[in-house]
Design an enzyme around this catalytic site. Structure first.
Site, mmCIF file in Angstrom:
data_model
loop_
_atom_site.group_PDB
_atom_site.id
_atom_site.type_symbol
_atom_site.label_atom_id
_atom_site.label_comp_id
_atom_site.label_asym_id
_atom_site.label_seq_id
_atom_site.Cartn_x
_atom_site.Cartn_y
_atom_site.Cartn_z
ATOM 1 C CD GLU A 8 -44.757 10.747 -15.901
ATOM 2 O OE1 GLU A 8 -44.854 11.648 -15.033
ATOM 3 O OE2 GLU A 8 -43.753 10.603 -16.612
ATOM 4 C CG ASP A 42 -40.197 13.250 -11.829
ATOM 5 O OD1 ASP A 42 -38.985 13.383 -12.079
ATOM 6 O OD2 ASP A 42 -40.939 12.531 -12.495
ATOM 7 C CG HIS A 83 -37.731 10.236 -12.951
ATOM 8 N ND1 HIS A 83 -38.184 11.059 -13.932
ATOM 9 C CD2 HIS A 83 -36.716 9.529 -13.520
ATOM 10 C CE1 HIS A 83 -37.482 10.867 -15.048
ATOM 11 N NE2 HIS A 83 -36.589 9.938 -14.811
ATOM 12 C CG HIS A 103 -42.050 9.193 -13.656
ATOM 13 N ND1 HIS A 103 -40.762 9.495 -14.030
ATOM 14 C CD2 HIS A 103 -42.197 7.863 -13.861
ATOM 15 C CE1 HIS A 103 -40.153 8.392 -14.453
ATOM 16 N NE2 HIS A 103 -41.009 7.390 -14.350
#
Length: 163
Positions: free
Chosen positions: A86, A135, A125, A4
Site C-alpha cells: 500500500e 488504485d 490493484h 495499492h
C-alpha cells in the site's frame, strides 16, 4: 507485487489510521467514513508512507488480504501468490518521489530475498481487479517507477517498522 493506494479517511494520509484498520482497531466512531468500512478485514504486507517510511504488517511468506477477487496472467486469487504494498495516497494526489524510491528499493530487496520475483511481476490493484478497483490510479507514474527500479539496489539492513 501488487501496488495499492490508501487514505483514511479519504484524502487524508495519516499512517496511524491505516495501522488501526490493518490491525482491526479502527474506531468506527472516529470518522463518518469509518462507519462505512467497519468490520472490513483487510491487510497488506507493507505500507509506504508519504515520507518513504515502510511498515510491515504481514510476513512475505504469509498471505495478506489485499487483492480480493482478482486475476493476474491467468491465475486467480492473487492473495495466494502476491505481495501487497500500500502507498499512502489517493486517485487525485500525486505520489511523492520518496514513495517511488522506497517502492523500488523494496522491490529490489524482496527480489534478492525471493529470487522468483521479477520486475515484470509488478501490477496495480487496478490491473488485477479491473472495473472493481482504481488504485494506485491515474496519479501513479509507472514510467518514473520503472526509472527508479532501474537504479534501485537491495538493502539487507533496512529499518522496516514491524506492526
Amino acid at each position: 507485487m501488487v501496488v495499492h493506494a490508501i487514505s483514511l479517511p479519504p484524502g487524508e494520509f495519516a499512517v496511524h489510521r491505516v495501522d488501526e484498520l490493518f490491525l482491526g482497531r479502527l474506531d468506527p466512531e472516529a470518522h463518518p467514513y469509518f462507519r462505512e468500512i467497519a468490520g472490513l478485514r483487510v491487510s497488506a504486507h507493507f505500507l509506504v508512507a508519504r515520507c518513504g517510511d515502510v511498515t510491515q504488517y504481514v510476513p512475505v511468506q504469509r498471505r495478506a488480504w489485499h487483492a480480493g477477487a482478482s486475476q493476474w496472467r491467468g491465475r486467480s486469487s492473487c492473495n495466494d501468490f502476491s505481495v501487497g504494498i500500500e502507498l499512502s495516497g489517493d486517485e487525485v494526489t500525486p505520489f511523492t518521489p520518496a514513495q517511488y524510491l522506497t517502492l523500488a528499493r523494496l522491490q529490489r530487496t524482496l527480489k534478492k530475498r525471493h529470487p522468483s520475483l521479477h520486475d515484470d511481476h509488478v501490477a496495480g490493484h487496478q490491473h488485477i481487479a479491473p472495473g472493481r478497483k482504481w488504485d494506485p490510479g491515474p496519479c501513479f507514474d509507472w514510467d518514473f517507477f520503472k526509472e527508479c527500479l532501474a537504479k534501485a539496489t537491495p538493502d539487507d539492513h533496512w529499518p522496516i517498522v514491524w506492526k
